[in-house]
Design an enzyme around this catalytic site. Structure first.
Site, short mmCIF file in Angstrom:
data_model
loop_
_atom_site.label_atom_id
_atom_site.label_comp_id
_atom_site.label_asym_id
_atom_site.label_seq_id
_atom_site.Cartn_x
_atom_site.Cartn_y
_atom_site.Cartn_z
N TYR A 80 14.36 25.13 41.73
CA TYR A 80 15.76 25.32 42.13
C TYR A 80 15.94 24.90 43.58
CZ TYR A 80 20.41 27.31 42.49
OH TYR A 80 21.75 27.47 42.66
N PHE A 132 40.17 3.34 44.16
CA PHE A 132 39.53 3.50 42.86
C PHE A 132 40.18 4.73 42.24
CE2 PHE A 132 36.44 5.01 39.79
CZ PHE A 132 36.42 3.89 38.98
N THR A 133 40.30 4.74 40.91
CA THR A 133 41.06 5.80 40.22
C THR A 133 40.68 7.22 40.69
OG1 THR A 133 39.44 5.69 38.43
CG2 THR A 133 41.49 4.46 38.13
N ASP A 223 32.41 3.55 50.38
CA ASP A 223 32.04 3.81 48.98
C ASP A 223 31.01 2.75 48.61
OD1 ASP A 223 31.78 3.87 46.24
OD2 ASP A 223 33.90 4.22 45.84
N LYS A 266 25.88 3.90 39.19
CA LYS A 266 25.94 2.46 39.42
C LYS A 266 24.82 2.02 40.36
CE LYS A 266 30.95 2.06 38.92
NZ LYS A 266 31.28 0.97 38.02
N ARG A 389 42.16 -1.97 32.75
CA ARG A 389 42.29 -1.70 34.18
C ARG A 389 43.64 -2.24 34.61
NH1 ARG A 389 38.30 2.06 35.91
NH2 ARG A 389 40.01 3.04 34.81
N PHE A 455 44.19 7.72 31.59
CA PHE A 455 43.54 6.65 30.83
C PHE A 455 42.31 7.14 30.07
CE2 PHE A 455 40.05 6.20 33.83
CZ PHE A 455 40.61 6.67 35.02
N1 F0G Z 1 33.70 4.57 43.31
C1 F0G Z 1 33.64 3.43 42.61
C2 F0G Z 1 33.79 2.13 43.32
C3 F0G Z 1 33.43 3.47 41.23
O1 F0G Z 1 33.38 2.34 40.56
C4 F0G Z 1 33.28 4.72 40.59
C5 F0G Z 1 33.10 4.81 39.15
C6 F0G Z 1 33.35 5.89 41.36
C7 F0G Z 1 33.56 5.77 42.73
C8 F0G Z 1 33.22 7.25 40.74
O2 F0G Z 1 31.90 7.48 40.39
O3 F0G Z 1 31.96 7.75 37.90
O4 F0G Z 1 29.99 8.51 39.24
O5 F0G Z 1 32.14 9.74 39.36
N2 F0G Z 1 33.31 3.84 38.37
C9 F0G Z 1 33.11 3.84 36.94
C10 F0G Z 1 33.57 2.54 36.34
C11 F0G Z 1 33.67 5.03 36.25
O6 F0G Z 1 33.55 2.44 35.11
O7 F0G Z 1 33.89 1.60 37.05
P1 F0G Z 1 31.48 8.41 39.15
#
Ligand code: F0G
Length: 482
Positions: A80, A132-133, A223, A266, A389, A455
């Site tokens: 832990y 980013f979303t 990021d 990623k 997208r 989405f």
């Molecule tokens: N920043 C970027 C540039 C991303 O592409 C993503 C995720 C995140 C932050 C968030 O990270 O999913 O680990 O919480 N992109 C995925 C995609 C979901 O399909 O492009 P996460």
């Protein structure tokens, strides 16, 4: 990197890895694919992979893992607190990203939550190259707004600009003057800007952003989820770095930011995420939020096995032959589709191929979601799952009005070292057929619209019987072929 030439003059990317574990795929009949779409509300996020042939939804958590990552997972130290696995990861972060302090989080958006919680207050503005979303959802959740500051060429689909992800420096300074530096908690730069087609920024641009940030005493948050790919394109496209290594370029970029966060799903072909910095004060400000939202500071909600995979995966981003495979396959597919007249985002970026639904479906108004319709149609006729997208991925404004996206794209992700060239050729073939029959594609409308990140789980339906008409044409041309 040395290009490997073929004697016959063909210019195709060559895989520099071999496949040792495989997963069987299923290509189900077109009638079943229609049922699957109906069950999943014509939303590719809601499909079950038993109905999917090529899963090009995302590279998030779907990059192929290496033998060394899997081996490391077997020696993970379950604890832990004070796990040795964590200290190996901490060292990897310092070695690869050049930052002393590391806070683990379970994935990228958890880092966005912590940073927004710590720094974003009601009425604040966060300038960024592009949203980013999940980043935007967290900033707005804490009462902030965003300002997207790309140059105009970033929105040109058919472009040859090498760095469409660059921040517009003049606009940045203007925004700071208008809103006041004290209302700007940080400037956010996203490597390989995802939503405009995986387009990189140059190191010079980040240096220019740094100069402005220093002038007004504002922090830069980078990021770094797609940092490896951005660095790869810098080596290819920015003269100053043509002889640099991946490690050198990545460290120069992280060195220009005060805070670096990433989705390890990623960046390091694993699961997990993190926030890192060299600044002890920033570390202290954020430290308490990790046990609150994520877990103890030496695991942050990540399994120890994934922590080991992350550490090895981070070192592997330094290997240009690992990083290059996906961008090179993407460039191959972009060039092939372009040659068939299919409108795609150019120049080829990273993460995936981005098809311009605004042009393919120019007969579908934005209020009927052309990118969502194209993603559904492509799945129907091929079993290929891409991701919308466009406007479905946008969130409504504070008054509940639709905000139509700048671009309506269908992203066909090419996760690292997952697909073969014949599969990529299948994508080329089916996408080209669909383009030639694009007049048959119709729009979609919402039947269920969640209030946040709609989405993901939203449900839609076709506005007419266009899927049946598309199936009839498919049968005419392909007979009983799947
Ligand atoms: N920043 C970027 C540039 C991303 O592409 C993503 C995720 C995140 C932050 C968030 O990270 O999913 O680990 O919480 N992109 C995925 C995609 C979901 O399909 O492009 P996460």
């Amino acid at each position: 990197m040395n290009e490997i030439k073929f004697y016959n003059g063909e210019n195709i990317p060559l895989e520099l890895h071999k496949v040792r574990i495989v997963q069987k795929l299923h290509l189900v009949p077109i009638e079943r694919r229609l049922e699957a779409l109906q069950e999943g509300g014509f939303n590719t996020f809601r499909l079950n992979t038993k109905d999917v042939f090529l899963d090009m939804l995302t590279d998030s958590g779907t990059n192929a893992m290496s033998d060394n990552q899997l081996a490391a997972m077997m020696q993970a130290d379950d604890a832990y607190a004070g796990s040795q696995s964590f200290f190996r990861l901490q060292k990897a972060v310092e070695d690869v990203l050049g930052k002393k302090y590391y806070l683990p989080v379970h994935q990228g958006r958890a880092a966005e939550n912590i940073l927004s919680n710590a720094y974003v207050r009601k009425g604040n503005l966060v300038p960024m190259n592009y949203h980013f979303t999940t980043a935007m959802a967290h900033i707005t959740q804490y009462g902030g707004k965003i300002a997207e500051l790309l140059y105009d060429e970033a929105y040109v689909i058919n472009s040859s600009h090498p760095f469409k992800g660059n921040m517009n420096i003049e606009k940045l300074e203007e925004v700071i003057k208008v809103h006041g530096a004290k209302n700007i908690p940080f400037i956010r730069m996203e490597a390989s800007t995802n939503l405009i087609g995986g387009q990189p920024f140059s190191v010079q641009n980040l240096r220019d952003v740094r100069a402005i940030a220093d002038k007004y005493n504002i922090r830069i948050v980078l990021d770094a989820s797609l940092l490896g790919e951005n660095a790869y394109l810098v080596i290819q496209r920015e003269e100053e770095f043509k002889d640099s290594t991946m490690g050198e370029v990545m460290k120069i970029m992280t060195g220009l930011a005060d805070i670096v966060y990433f989705s390890a799903r990623k960046l390091s072909s694993s699961r997990g995420g993190g926030i890192c910095t060299d600044n002890a004060d920033i570390y202290k400000e954020l430290e308490a939020l990790v046990p609150l939202f994520e877990g103890f500071l030496t695991y942050g909600g990540i399994s120890v096995r994934e922590i080991e995979a992350m550490a090895v995966g981070l070192y592997e981003t330094l290997d240009e032959t690992m990083i290059s495979q996906s961008p090179d396959f993407i460039a191959y597919l972009v060039n092939a589709l372009d040659a068939h007249g299919v409108p795609v985002v150019k120049p080829a970026g990273v993460l995936g191929v981005h098809v311009d639904a605004m042009q393919v479906c120019e007969h579908i108004p934005q209020k009927e979601y052309p990118a969502g319709a194209l993603a559904a149609a492509l799945f129907l006729i091929s079993g290929i799952r891409g991701m919308e997208r466009g406007s479905i991925s946008n969130q409504r404004d504070e008054y509940g009005n639709e905000t139509y996206a700048d671009m309506e794209l269908v992203r066909l992700a090419v996760p690292r070292r997952v697909f073969t060239l014949s599969q990529i050729k299948y994508v080329e073939d089916r996408m080209t057929w669909l383009y030639e029959n694009r007049a048959l594609i119709g729009g979609l409308r919402f039947v269920y619209e969640p209030p946040v990140l709609r989405f993901f789980m939203g449900g839609l339906e076709p506005v007419s019987d266009w899927p049946q008409k598309l199936i009839a044409k498919f049968k005419e041309d392909f007979g009983e072929s799947l």
